[in-house]
Design an enzyme around this catalytic site. Structure first.
Site, mmCIF file in Angstrom:
data_model
loop_
_atom_site.group_PDB
_atom_site.id
_atom_site.type_symbol
_atom_site.label_atom_id
_atom_site.label_comp_id
_atom_site.label_asym_id
_atom_site.label_seq_id
_atom_site.Cartn_x
_atom_site.Cartn_y
_atom_site.Cartn_z
ATOM 1 N N SER A 168 -1.010 -2.571 -4.381
ATOM 2 C CA SER A 168 -0.430 -3.527 -5.305
ATOM 3 C C SER A 168 -0.651 -4.913 -4.727
ATOM 4 C CB SER A 168 1.068 -3.259 -5.454
ATOM 5 O OG SER A 168 1.671 -4.296 -6.205
ATOM 6 N N ILE A 202 0.853 -1.180 0.000
ATOM 7 C CA ILE A 202 0.000 0.000 0.000
ATOM 8 C C ILE A 202 0.893 1.236 0.000
ATOM 9 C CG2 ILE A 202 -1.763 1.287 1.281
ATOM 10 C CD1 ILE A 202 -2.432 -1.425 2.667
ATOM 11 N N GLY A 203 0.532 2.206 -0.813
ATOM 12 C CA GLY A 203 1.248 3.478 -0.819
ATOM 13 C C GLY A 203 0.261 4.614 -0.596
ATOM 14 N N GLY A 257 -2.454 4.122 -3.509
ATOM 15 C CA GLY A 257 -2.580 2.970 -4.390
ATOM 16 C C GLY A 257 -2.259 1.692 -3.655
ATOM 17 N N CYS A 293 9.308 -2.169 -0.590
ATOM 18 C CA CYS A 293 8.759 -1.286 0.454
ATOM 19 C C CYS A 293 9.780 -0.918 1.515
ATOM 20 C CB CYS A 293 7.526 -1.910 1.099
ATOM 21 S SG CYS A 293 6.209 -2.244 -0.078
#
Length: 102
Positions: A52, A38-39, A50, A68
């Protein structure tokens, strides 16, 4: 952030994968391996975000990076776990989980 993690966990559950967060870390793990990232960033009152989810990537590519920023963190994917899910099925699970969460 935690609600996004929970939505990813719910989507993975719908795909037959037990998953969980790791205390103090961001993302979602299954069987000791990271499967989703997660970003989130806020700049000048605008959020950028976003997720992934590793569906069927070549996991060898992760050997050349530090995913990460987590050194020595193993990663996995739906395919590596033996889950045959096409993108339409993954998309449906994600849509349902995120609609429920948000």
């Amino acid at each position: 952030l935690r609600a996004v993690e929970e939505a990813l966990i719910d989507a993975l559950d719908a795909l037959g994968i037990p998953a969980e967060p790791q205390p103090g870390l961001t993302g979602v793990w299954t069987r000791g391996r990271k499967i989703a990232s997660i970003g989130i960033r806020v700049r000048h009152w605008v959020s950028f975000h976003g997720v992934s989810l590793n569906v069927n990537p070549d996991l060898e590519h992760f050997s050349g990076i530090v995913p990460c920023g987590l050194k020595d963190t193993p990663v996995t994917s739906l395919a590596a776990l033996g889950i045959e899910a096409d993108m339409a099925r993954v998309d449906a699970a994600l849509r349902a989980a995120f609609a429920e969460a948000f």
